[in-house]
Design a protein around this motif. Structure first.
Motif, PDB file in Angstrom:
ATOM      1  N   ALA A   1      -7.427  -1.379   2.425  1.00 51.97           N
ATOM      2  CA  ALA A   1      -6.048  -0.906   2.579  1.00 51.97           C
ATOM      3  C   ALA A   1      -5.413  -0.548   1.243  1.00 51.97           C
ATOM      4  O   ALA A   1      -4.713   0.467   1.136  1.00 51.97           O
TER       5      ALA A   1
ATOM      6  N   ALA B   1      -4.079   3.116   0.495  1.00 53.69           N
ATOM      7  CA  ALA B   1      -2.661   3.261   0.145  1.00 53.69           C
ATOM      8  C   ALA B   1      -2.491   3.906  -1.239  1.00 53.69           C
ATOM      9  O   ALA B   1      -1.548   4.672  -1.452  1.00 53.69           O
TER      10      ALA B   1
ATOM     11  N   ALA C   1      -4.638  -5.499   6.945  1.00 49.94           N
ATOM     12  CA  ALA C   1      -4.424  -4.189   6.311  1.00 49.94           C
ATOM     13  C   ALA C   1      -2.948  -3.806   6.314  1.00 49.94           C
ATOM     14  O   ALA C   1      -2.446  -3.241   5.339  1.00 49.94           O
TER      15      ALA C   1
ATOM     16  N   ALA D   1      -0.157   1.101   3.642  1.00 53.45           N
ATOM     17  CA  ALA D   1      -1.288   1.103   4.584  1.00 53.45           C
ATOM     18  C   ALA D   1      -0.716   1.010   5.989  1.00 53.45           C
ATOM     19  O   ALA D   1       0.150   0.175   6.262  1.00 53.45           O
TER      20      ALA D   1
ATOM     21  N   ILE E   1      -5.431   4.250   8.567  1.00 51.96           N
ATOM     22  CA  ILE E   1      -6.543   3.335   8.827  1.00 51.96           C
ATOM     23  C   ILE E   1      -6.613   3.086  10.328  1.00 51.96           C
ATOM     24  O   ILE E   1      -5.573   2.898  10.973  1.00 51.96           O
TER      25      ILE E   1
END
Length: 145
Positions: free
Chosen positions: A47, A51, A72, A78, A100
């Motif tokens: 994550a 990010a 995450a 994220a 994600i």
């Protein structure tokens, strides 16, 4: 796209079977591993990298997909969604701008995972009247808290 993947030790075989599929779709995959029994550590690492825009997207695996999703989502920037069907995988990107997705290795078959991953990776978020303001509100809250 550059894709970051990771999982807990229980999902290692599942992840390893899916990496070649993701590469066959034309994406570059970096595996952040699975050795840490504390799945949150791998999820957070993936994550953070997504990010920070070192990767375009991330895919995480654990037994249900829930634990890695929760971990995450603690990383600023994220936005992870657990997916269980192709439509949800599409909408994670199209409606919610998720960077994600998480998938449960103990509740999802390989072929279904392939379909979800393909649908997610071919989707592109485009700001629109229906979803844009909802995503804006999430981002606004994140910036101010």
């Amino acid at each position: 796209m550059k894709i970051a993947v990771g999982c807990d030790p229980n999902a290692e075989e599942f992840k390893q079977q899916l990496i070649p599929f993701i590469e066959k779709l034309g994406h570059e995959v970096t595996d952040f591993g699975s050795d840490d029994s504390i799945y949150a550590n791998v999820a957070i690492e993936v994550a953070e990298n997504v990010a920070a825009k070192k990767f375009d997207r991330g895919i995480l695996f654990c037994g249900t997909g829930i634990g890695v999703m929760l971990a995450a989502n603690k990383v600023k920037g994220a936005y992870a969604a657990v997916v269980g069907d192709a439509y949800s995988a599409q909408r994670a990107c199209l409606s919610n701008n998720c960077n994600i997705i998480t998938i449960g290795s103990q509740v999802t078959g390989y072929k279904k995972a392939e379909v979800m991953i393909e649908e997610y990776l071919k989707a592109t978020y485009v700001y629109n009247e229906r979803s844009g303001k909802k995503v804006d509100r999430i981002l606004e809250y994140e910036r101010t808290h």
